[in-house]
Scaffold this active site. Sequence first.
Site, PDB file in Angstrom:
ATOM      1  N   ASP A   1      -8.502 -14.194   1.648  1.00 17.99           N
ATOM      2  CA  ASP A   1      -9.711 -14.501   0.907  1.00 17.99           C
ATOM      3  C   ASP A   1     -10.806 -15.111   1.549  1.00 17.99           C
ATOM      4  O   ASP A   1     -11.779 -14.972   1.757  1.00 17.99           O
ATOM      5  CB  ASP A   1      -9.413 -15.000  -0.497  1.00 17.99           C
ATOM      6  CG  ASP A   1      -8.197 -15.927  -0.484  1.00 17.99           C
ATOM      7  OD1 ASP A   1      -7.710 -16.234   0.530  1.00 17.99           O
ATOM      8  OD2 ASP A   1      -8.229 -16.841  -1.470  1.00 17.99           O
TER       9      ASP A   1
ATOM     10  N   LYS B   1      -1.616 -13.848   3.330  1.00 17.95           N
ATOM     11  CA  LYS B   1      -1.676 -14.648   2.130  1.00 17.95           C
ATOM     12  C   LYS B   1      -0.401 -15.691   2.087  1.00 17.95           C
ATOM     13  O   LYS B   1       0.278 -15.741   1.000  1.00 17.95           O
ATOM     14  CB  LYS B   1      -2.052 -13.636   0.833  1.00 17.95           C
ATOM     15  CG  LYS B   1      -2.253 -14.588  -0.475  1.00 17.95           C
ATOM     16  CD  LYS B   1      -3.861 -14.852  -0.395  1.00 17.95           C
ATOM     17  CE  LYS B   1      -3.913 -15.774  -1.744  1.00 17.95           C
ATOM     18  NZ  LYS B   1      -5.142 -16.335  -1.799  1.00 17.95           N
TER      19      LYS B   1
ATOM     20  N   ASP C   1      -6.692  -2.473   4.259  1.00 23.80           N
ATOM     21  CA  ASP C   1      -7.498  -1.243   3.610  1.00 23.80           C
ATOM     22  C   ASP C   1      -8.942  -2.058   2.928  1.00 23.80           C
ATOM     23  O   ASP C   1     -10.074  -1.397   3.038  1.00 23.80           O
ATOM     24  CB  ASP C   1      -6.763  -0.727   2.448  1.00 23.80           C
ATOM     25  CG  ASP C   1      -7.288   0.183   1.603  1.00 23.80           C
ATOM     26  OD1 ASP C   1      -7.890   1.223   2.199  1.00 23.80           O
ATOM     27  OD2 ASP C   1      -7.191   0.015   0.490  1.00 23.80           O
TER      28      ASP C   1
ATOM     29  N   TYR D   1       0.787  -1.192   0.009  1.00 18.74           N
ATOM     30  CA  TYR D   1      -0.088   0.085  -0.041  1.00 18.74           C
ATOM     31  C   TYR D   1       0.787   1.371  -0.157  1.00 18.74           C
ATOM     32  O   TYR D   1       0.418   2.278  -0.286  1.00 18.74           O
ATOM     33  CB  TYR D   1      -0.919  -0.080   1.244  1.00 18.74           C
ATOM     34  CG  TYR D   1      -2.047   1.015   1.358  1.00 18.74           C
ATOM     35  CD1 TYR D   1      -3.458   0.688   0.634  1.00 18.74           C
ATOM     36  CD2 TYR D   1      -1.830   2.391   1.690  1.00 18.74           C
ATOM     37  CE1 TYR D   1      -4.355   1.771   0.656  1.00 18.74           C
ATOM     38  CE2 TYR D   1      -2.810   3.380   1.752  1.00 18.74           C
ATOM     39  CZ  TYR D   1      -3.970   2.875   1.116  1.00 18.74           C
ATOM     40  OH  TYR D   1      -5.148   3.886   1.066  1.00 18.74           O
TER      41      TYR D   1
END
Length: 335
Positions: free
Chosen positions: A207, A170, A231, A123
């Site tokens: 996810d 992840k 975010d 980010y």
Amino acid sequence: MHNVTMIAGDGIGPEISKAVADIIAAAGVEINWDKVEAGAGVMDKYGTPLPEQVFDSIRKNKVALKGPITTPVGSGFRSVNVAIRKELNLYANVRPLKVHAKAFAQNEAIDMVVFRENTEGLYVGIEHYVGDEAAESIKIITRKASRRIVRAAFEYAVREGRKKVTAVHKANILKYSDGLFLEEARNIAAEYAETHPEIEFDDRIVDNMCMQMVQYPEQYDVLVMPNLYGDIVSDLGAGLIGGLGLAPGMNLGDDIAVFEAVHGSAPDIAGQNKANPVALLFSAVLMLRHLNEKSAADRIEKAVSDVLNAGDVLTVDLGGNATTDQITEAIIANL
Ligand code: NAI
């Protein structure tokens, strides 16, 4: 009397900042607002969207309430919001997801707090073109920043009597960067397992976490994750509790706190007296708790819940047609 820096921001920022200052004053809290300007609107005046006075004021007061600031897409200056967080080392972006009015929530059992690492990861936008045909973004995850954010999440869990901390990542695919984050999360969790065995720890792949948040939110409590996931996941959370108009946030460092809503400057409705001030107001409620103004914080929260539950003075984002001024007056009347 508290000294607090106020950055009204741009887009809907000035409208909702005024509403929030009016409601806080009506609640009887005396704040000496140190008003400073940042964003696209001050480029001509100062030659930068983020003049040094902004940092001087926040460093002096240690507490700021910040409206949203537009970031140009593609070209133009880099995000003022990101620059403030980075320069002041506000490493924890904390976004509570609490249901204040059942009618707007997807599931009334939602009561989670997202801890988003605020200083590194994809980010922060370390990017460059590779020739003309490709672009490269660099994701850096450090042990130090990972430990710091996970520790902040555990400390919050201890302080607030929370039951569980979940690390979100992840690491199955990004084995080095997210792998390192997860490794440090497990190290910190092992420390707290000794001192606070009542706090459970687990981890989820991001996810899957998104799906779980929608289907089984009651199983989750404090979530801690790298910057970009935070975010996205916190906006998903905002949607679950009734939309961006209701979702507050705060950026915390070791001794400075900047409170701001999750939403942006909403240029599509700016200047039209249509914006919902509640997300910034709930951010200000977090600020009041930080300033030890607990009774005013409780009263404001209750007044907002009453207005939302009554349902007759709602802004457009909540399905009504009330103006910013009207919902502000209704909240003040309920105080
Ligand atoms: P946005 O959050 O500004 O707007 C998304 C949608 O939600 C729009 O339809 C908007 O009208 C609506 N919305 C947002 N806040 C609302 C409120 N308080 N009341 C009623 N409706 C509301 O996101 P978007 O459009 O992606 O970004 C606009 C600008 O804001 C961009 O320049 C972006 O970079 C900036 N931004 C700034 C942030 C900050 O200052 N911390 C955070 C997010 C975005």
